[in-house]
Design an enzyme around this catalytic site. Sequence first.
Site, PDB file in Angstrom:
ATOM      1  N   ASP A 169       1.097  -1.037  -0.131  1.00 42.36           N
ATOM      2  CA  ASP A 169      -0.449  -0.258  -0.148  1.00 42.36           C
ATOM      3  C   ASP A 169       0.936   1.264  -0.019  1.00 42.36           C
ATOM      4  OD1 ASP A 169      -2.311   1.293  -0.114  1.00 42.36           O
ATOM      5  OD2 ASP A 169      -2.448   1.532   2.372  1.00 42.36           O
ATOM      6  N   HIS A 170       0.637   2.527  -1.046  1.00 47.38           N
ATOM      7  CA  HIS A 170       1.367   3.459  -0.590  1.00 47.38           C
ATOM      8  C   HIS A 170       3.237   2.856  -1.061  1.00 47.38           C
ATOM      9  CE1 HIS A 170      -2.016   5.909  -0.550  1.00 47.38           C
ATOM     10  NE2 HIS A 170      -1.952   5.101   0.561  1.00 47.38           N
TER      11      HIS A 170
ATOM     12  N   GLU B 276      -2.704   5.922  -8.039  1.00 50.11           N
ATOM     13  CA  GLU B 276      -3.475   6.770  -7.781  1.00 50.11           C
ATOM     14  C   GLU B 276      -3.935   7.691  -8.937  1.00 50.11           C
ATOM     15  OE1 GLU B 276      -4.278   8.829  -3.106  1.00 50.11           O
ATOM     16  OE2 GLU B 276      -3.253   6.985  -3.723  1.00 50.11           O
TER      17      GLU B 276
END
Length: 279
Positions: free
Chosen positions: A82-83, A134
């Site tokens: 994540d990220h 994103e």
Amino acid sequence: MTLATLSQVLQPALTNGYAVAGLVTLGWEDMRAYVAAAEAEGVPVILQAGPSCREHTPLPILGKMFRHLADGASVPVVAHLDHGYTFEECKEALDSGFTSLMFDGSRKPLSQNIDETARIAEMAHSAGISCEGEIGFVGYATGAASEGTDPEEAAKFADETGVDAMAISVGNVHLQENKEGGLDEVRIRAIEAVTKVPLVIHGGSGVPVAQRQHLAATSRICKFNIGTELRKAFGSALRDAVNRDPARFDRVTILKETHDPLVEATRRVLQAFGGSQKG
């Protein structure tokens, strides 16, 4: 072994009208409880290693932990970065056995975000795993403000990166402790009208449960990331365990008492996404 890629759990969700939870992990106790809850509900689960988790535990160790849990699970388990902020970090996650890479270039100019995300998506797909990108910055409850996703930019991003899932900014905020806000459904529908990729909501803890249920069933949002809500549940259970006997000092004994309360809190989160009924 039920190790899965992100696409393998999101595509059925998209087809059948439910969502999958991306659960933010910080250690063995929570990731184990998340899998137990998913098994109890009969739904897939996405175990996520975010920046704060990676500060505490190296990626190669996290990869082994996720895969170990997947080996013994009766439901699909995704090992998700994540990220990730750099190509090198994403490559390390891939080499560590992760099955999904989320690259966050949302604060970069559109063309740079597209180019860098496309490179990571190509690397992921070459290895047989998934990639999430994103477009539109999702802010923080006590930090930087969000920058909403532009539907036209979202369409260009989805088309040119080849991502398997796309995180969008539609009123969601990271680290929000209450559920007093809500997502901009007009913007969501505008993005859906020009894209086909499964959509992701970061900062899902701040989304009212009724809206989670509604969007999971009626939109292309197939993944809600939940972190703060379950961190609070773990913290409350840990505090109760410590205060129950202040003389105790064995952390294994104390941490065992967080398991059942966290499983129950996680099951309530999972139930809202509809996978138990439709998966």
